[in-house]
Write an enzyme that holds these catalytic residues in place. Structure first.
Site, PDB file in Angstrom:
ATOM      1  N   ALA A 137       0.805  -1.225   0.000  1.00 40.39           N
ATOM      2  CA  ALA A 137       0.000   0.000   0.000  1.00 40.39           C
ATOM      3  C   ALA A 137       0.836   1.272   0.000  1.00 40.39           C
ATOM      4  O   ALA A 137       0.309   2.367  -0.120  1.00 40.39           O
ATOM      5  CB  ALA A 137      -0.921  -0.001   1.222  1.00 40.39           C
ATOM      6  N   ARG A 175      10.493   7.180  -2.856  1.00 40.21           N
ATOM      7  CA  ARG A 175      11.886   7.238  -3.287  1.00 40.21           C
ATOM      8  C   ARG A 175      12.082   6.776  -4.737  1.00 40.21           C
ATOM      9  O   ARG A 175      13.127   7.019  -5.329  1.00 40.21           O
ATOM     10  CB  ARG A 175      12.755   6.393  -2.328  1.00 40.21           C
ATOM     11  CG  ARG A 175      12.897   7.018  -0.946  1.00 40.21           C
ATOM     12  CD  ARG A 175      13.339   6.013   0.110  1.00 40.21           C
ATOM     13  NE  ARG A 175      12.232   5.143   0.530  1.00 40.21           N
ATOM     14  CZ  ARG A 175      12.340   4.198   1.456  1.00 40.21           C
ATOM     15  NH1 ARG A 175      13.498   3.974   2.039  1.00 40.21           N
ATOM     16  NH2 ARG A 175      11.296   3.465   1.794  1.00 40.21           N
ATOM     17  N   TYR A 199       8.156  -4.940 -47.187  1.00 41.09           N
ATOM     18  CA  TYR A 199       7.126  -4.826 -46.144  1.00 41.09           C
ATOM     19  C   TYR A 199       5.967  -5.730 -46.535  1.00 41.09           C
ATOM     20  O   TYR A 199       5.336  -5.536 -47.592  1.00 41.09           O
ATOM     21  CB  TYR A 199       6.614  -3.386 -45.988  1.00 41.09           C
ATOM     22  CG  TYR A 199       5.379  -3.375 -45.127  1.00 41.09           C
ATOM     23  CD1 TYR A 199       5.449  -3.755 -43.787  1.00 41.09           C
ATOM     24  CD2 TYR A 199       4.125  -3.057 -45.649  1.00 41.09           C
ATOM     25  CE1 TYR A 199       4.321  -3.809 -42.995  1.00 41.09           C
ATOM     26  CE2 TYR A 199       2.989  -3.101 -44.853  1.00 41.09           C
ATOM     27  CZ  TYR A 199       3.093  -3.485 -43.527  1.00 41.09           C
ATOM     28  OH  TYR A 199       1.974  -3.557 -42.756  1.00 41.09           O
ATOM     29  N   ALA A 225      12.893  -9.235 -54.111  1.00 39.67           N
ATOM     30  CA  ALA A 225      13.463  -8.169 -53.290  1.00 39.67           C
ATOM     31  C   ALA A 225      12.664  -6.878 -53.442  1.00 39.67           C
ATOM     32  O   ALA A 225      12.112  -6.590 -54.505  1.00 39.67           O
ATOM     33  CB  ALA A 225      14.908  -7.921 -53.713  1.00 39.67           C
ATOM     34  N   ASN A 269      -1.313  -2.231 -48.251  1.00 38.39           N
ATOM     35  CA  ASN A 269      -2.488  -2.845 -47.613  1.00 38.39           C
ATOM     36  C   ASN A 269      -3.463  -1.826 -47.064  1.00 38.39           C
ATOM     37  O   ASN A 269      -4.554  -2.167 -46.639  1.00 38.39           O
ATOM     38  CB  ASN A 269      -2.038  -3.797 -46.496  1.00 38.39           C
ATOM     39  CG  ASN A 269      -1.190  -3.097 -45.447  1.00 38.39           C
ATOM     40  OD1 ASN A 269      -0.460  -2.165 -45.752  1.00 38.39           O
ATOM     41  ND2 ASN A 269      -1.290  -3.541 -44.214  1.00 38.39           N
ATOM     42  N   TYR A 270      -3.091  -0.555 -47.091  1.00 35.60           N
ATOM     43  CA  TYR A 270      -3.888   0.456 -46.408  1.00 35.60           C
ATOM     44  C   TYR A 270      -4.270   1.536 -47.401  1.00 35.60           C
ATOM     45  O   TYR A 270      -3.412   2.166 -48.033  1.00 35.60           O
ATOM     46  CB  TYR A 270      -3.017   1.042 -45.280  1.00 35.60           C
ATOM     47  CG  TYR A 270      -3.712   2.026 -44.382  1.00 35.60           C
ATOM     48  CD1 TYR A 270      -4.982   1.769 -43.877  1.00 35.60           C
ATOM     49  CD2 TYR A 270      -3.076   3.214 -44.009  1.00 35.60           C
ATOM     50  CE1 TYR A 270      -5.595   2.676 -43.035  1.00 35.60           C
ATOM     51  CE2 TYR A 270      -3.687   4.114 -43.159  1.00 35.60           C
ATOM     52  CZ  TYR A 270      -4.948   3.850 -42.678  1.00 35.60           C
ATOM     53  OH  TYR A 270      -5.562   4.737 -41.836  1.00 35.60           O
TER      54      TYR A 270
HETATM   55  C1  UD1 Z   1      10.914  -1.472   5.921  1.00 29.57           C
HETATM   56  C2  UD1 Z   1      11.152  -1.700   7.403  1.00 29.57           C
HETATM   57  C3  UD1 Z   1      12.638  -1.808   7.646  1.00 29.57           C
HETATM   58  C4  UD1 Z   1      13.212  -2.931   6.835  1.00 29.57           C
HETATM   59  C5  UD1 Z   1      12.860  -2.785   5.356  1.00 29.57           C
HETATM   60  C6  UD1 Z   1      13.212  -4.066   4.625  1.00 29.57           C
HETATM   61  C7  UD1 Z   1       9.314  -0.564   8.521  1.00 29.57           C
HETATM   62  C8  UD1 Z   1       8.920   0.585   9.360  1.00 29.57           C
HETATM   63  N1  UD1 Z   1      10.594  -0.602   8.157  1.00 29.57           N
HETATM   64  O1  UD1 Z   1      11.524  -0.254   5.560  1.00 29.57           O
HETATM   65  O2  UD1 Z   1      12.888  -2.061   9.023  1.00 29.57           O
HETATM   66  O3  UD1 Z   1      14.612  -2.993   6.986  1.00 29.57           O
HETATM   67  O4  UD1 Z   1      11.448  -2.570   5.171  1.00 29.57           O
HETATM   68  O5  UD1 Z   1      13.105  -3.932   3.239  1.00 29.57           O
HETATM   69  O6  UD1 Z   1       8.499  -1.416   8.244  1.00 29.57           O
HETATM   70  N2  UD1 Z   1       3.634  -0.268   3.001  1.00 29.57           N
HETATM   71  C9  UD1 Z   1       2.273  -0.365   3.197  1.00 29.57           C
HETATM   72  N3  UD1 Z   1       1.652   0.631   3.880  1.00 29.57           N
HETATM   73  C10 UD1 Z   1       2.330   1.697   4.391  1.00 29.57           C
HETATM   74  C11 UD1 Z   1       3.724   1.782   4.189  1.00 29.57           C
HETATM   75  C12 UD1 Z   1       4.356   0.775   3.500  1.00 29.57           C
HETATM   76  O7  UD1 Z   1       1.648  -1.317   2.751  1.00 29.57           O
HETATM   77  O8  UD1 Z   1       1.695   2.560   4.988  1.00 29.57           O
HETATM   78  C13 UD1 Z   1       4.311  -1.329   2.227  1.00 29.57           C
HETATM   79  C14 UD1 Z   1       5.070  -0.803   1.019  1.00 29.57           C
HETATM   80  O9  UD1 Z   1       4.242  -0.821  -0.150  1.00 29.57           O
HETATM   81  C15 UD1 Z   1       6.239  -1.768   0.906  1.00 29.57           C
HETATM   82  C16 UD1 Z   1       6.433  -2.287   2.312  1.00 29.57           C
HETATM   83  O10 UD1 Z   1       5.277  -1.934   3.047  1.00 29.57           O
HETATM   84  O11 UD1 Z   1       5.948  -2.855   0.049  1.00 29.57           O
HETATM   85  C17 UD1 Z   1       7.679  -1.690   2.986  1.00 29.57           C
HETATM   86  O12 UD1 Z   1       7.600  -0.282   2.930  1.00 29.57           O
HETATM   87  P1  UD1 Z   1       8.868   0.614   2.647  1.00 29.57           P
HETATM   88  O13 UD1 Z   1       8.446   2.019   2.648  1.00 29.57           O
HETATM   89  O14 UD1 Z   1       9.616   0.091   1.489  1.00 29.57           O
HETATM   90  O15 UD1 Z   1       9.718   0.347   3.973  1.00 29.57           O
HETATM   91  P2  UD1 Z   1      11.299   0.448   4.130  1.00 29.57           P
HETATM   92  O16 UD1 Z   1      11.698   1.858   4.297  1.00 29.57           O
HETATM   93  O17 UD1 Z   1      11.963  -0.335   3.072  1.00 29.57           O
HETATM   94 MG    MG Z   2      11.315  -1.060   1.291  1.00 32.96          MG
END
Ligand code: UD1
Ligand code: MG
Length: 488
Positions: free
Chosen positions: A21, A26, A379, A393, A399-400
């Site tokens: 979610a 980043r 073609y 060749a 076609n169009y």
């Molecule tokens: C997270 C971990 C971190 C770990 C790393 C491993 C937390 C707070 N931190 O950091 O300790 O080392 O993963 O890869 O969990 N997501 C949701 N809902 C939200 C936020 C995120 O479903 O509100 C999902 C994202 O889509 C993603 C996953 O959770 O697939 C991880 O989120 P991300 O923001 O990548 O966390 P990291 O900073 O990588």
């Molecule tokens: Mg992550």
């Protein structure tokens, strides 16, 4: 009756929750992070394939960012998944909380996996679950010793090595940041008491989010057993948060895919410039030459040689075929056929066994029968060619007409001259011939020769008259003089 460790192990039901979610800020992308592709599958697809390998009783995917697009991919790879909508409360802890609520009244273990872990595999998750069950843990976390732990939550242990808590990098002290054991983003929790602990998650952290990682300390404080289980290989839990990590992950996965095919009998001349999607199938004794990309449902039969400089998307290559410097999409290349160099096969191209689509040839919706050849500079679109025919060749199917596409039909054992235009709709019958330069506007009956080029006229002395003094005129005069001297 003896109970095997395996059946004892599987006795407690398992649900999987995939966290997908997040915003993926980043990545700086209009596309949600978990839908960025690696080896032809969205990251979320890889995670779901691995998760389904556990054969869990339930599988839930938490969605919010670009909800419908992510949901569609989730259901494509796991049709049985339940979709759980995260509300505006941010954080991985909140994501799990809404999932646990949606799974209720489920009791057993919940394995949670981040959706941005494309390399995580079934065996690694199963091993974590096994360890969790066998050691009677309340909460277990997969960890890894990272060469560069930047970005990961750090695993804080006491002097004896007991697992205390996870601290996110932004909240870590300088000493904690020096810890190289990081949180891998895969967890198993017993459901008993989990809901209550989730309610206890606060937001007193640098991001003001409810972190799943804080569950560890809460679980310990409540008297539960927490486990930190190191993965054998840090690469398995390499997460993707930005485009640099995306490329690193793609490289790593490609290396593994290439290696798998090599061990199965495929010669890959240059693994560094060969990119093969996870979904591609390749037979034994196929040779893949440098700079080749094999994508999606591409399938290559035994003994074919593909590349160099070739991109095949959803394309089938028959046994022993040769495909050289070619770009093909949704094409079928028959056994022993020869394609390229410099061929462009667009969707709906079907080349029969032993056929040829040669140099600087573009085809689209073209069925070219067995042993038929389109060797040079052509073609061929919306066309059907029978067997053993040769297209001269520099032939173009017109076609169009600016409004509609029309079909061209060429029979078997046909020989058409160079530099023809087939003005569709038109049919050239079996065994027919056409002369060089023919613009075929009318059907050609079987066995006929079609010619419609105006007879050639030579206007003698035209150059001397109209371009006197030019290089052409003096050279021609010299040639004519020489001719006269030759004549007795
Ligand atoms: C997270 C971990 C971190 C770990 C790393 C491993 C937390 C707070 N931190 O950091 O300790 O080392 O993963 O890869 O969990 N997501 C949701 N809902 C939200 C936020 C995120 O479903 O509100 C999902 C994202 O889509 C993603 C996953 O959770 O697939 C991880 O989120 P991300 O923001 O990548 O966390 P990291 O900073 O990588
Ligand atoms: Mg992550």
């Amino acid at each position: 009756m003896t109970i095997s460790p395996q059946s004892a192990f599987t006795g407690r039901p398992l649900a999987v929750v995939v966290l997908a979610a997040g915003q993926g800020t980043r990545m700086r992308s209009a596309r949600p992070k978990v839908l960025h592709e690696i080896a032809g599958l969205p990251m979320l697809g890889h995670v779901l394939v691995a998760a389904r390998g556990l054969r869990p009783a339930r599988i839930a995917v938490v969605v919010r960012q670009d909800r419908d697009a992510v949901a569609a991919v989730a259901l494509e790879h796991a049709p049985e998944a339940i979709l759980v909508d995260q509300d505006e409360v941010p954080g991985t802890g909140r994501a799990l909380e809404v999932a646990v609520a949606a799974l209720a009244p489920f009791e057993g273990d919940v394995l949670v996996v981040n959706g941005d872990l494309p390399h995580v595999d079934t065996d690694t998750m199963r091993a974590l679950h096994q360890e969790h069950v066998l050691r009677g843990a309340t909460a277990s976390v997969l960890t890894a010793v990272f060469a560069d732990p930047t970005g990961a939550g750090r695993i804080v242990r006491d002097r004896e090595g007991s697992f205390l808590r996870i601290v996110e990098e932004r909240d870590a002290s300088p000493e904690e940041r020096r810890i190289v054991e990081g949180n891998g983003g895969v967890y198993v929790f017993r459901t008993a008491g989990l809901g209550r602990r989730l309610e206890g998650l606060g937001t007193a952290n640098a991001q003001g989010e409810r972190y799943i990682t804080d569950l560890v300390a809460l679980t310990r404080d409540a008297g539960g057993t927490v486990l930190a289980v190191p993965a054998a290989d840090e690469g398995v839990v390499a997460g993707v948060n930005d485009r640099v990590q995306l490329a690193t992950a793609a490289r790593r996965m490609n290396d593994a895919i290439v290696r798998r095919h090599q061990l199965a009998g495929v010669t890959v001349v240059d693994p560094l410039t060969t990119w093969i999607d996870a979904t591609v199938t390749i037979g034994e004794d196929v040779e893949i030459r440098p700079n080749t990309q094999l994508q999606r449902a591409t399938a290559i039969e035994r003994g074919a040689v593909v590349g160099p400089d070739t991109t095949l998307l959803d394309t089938e290559v028959g046994e022993g075929a040769r495909v050289n410097r070619t770009d093909a999409t949704l094409a079928v290349i028959g056994a022993g056929a020869d394609v390229g160099p410099f061929a462009y096969l667009r969707p709906g191209t079907r080349l029969g066994a032993g056929g040829k689509i040669g140099t600087f040839v573009e085809t689209k919706n073209a069925v070219i029968g067995a042993s038929s050849k389109v060797p040079h500079l052509s073609y061929i679109g919306d066309t059907e060619v029978g067997e053993r025919s040769n297209i001269g060749a520099n032939t173009i199917t017109a076609n169009y007409d600016g409004v509609h596409k029309h079909r061209t039909t060429v029979g078997s054992a046909v020989r058409t001259g160079s530099h023809n235009v087939f003005v569709a709709p038109v049919t050239i019958g079996d065994g027919a011939y056409t002369g060089a330069g023919t613009v075929v506007r009318k059907d050609v009956p079987a066995g006929s020769l079609a010619v419609n080029v105006a007879p050639q006229r030579n206007i003698e002395g035209w150059v001397e008259q109209h371009r006197p003094g030019t290089d052409a005129a003096t050279t021609a005069a010299r040639a004519q003089g020489a001719q006269q001297e030759d004549t007795p």
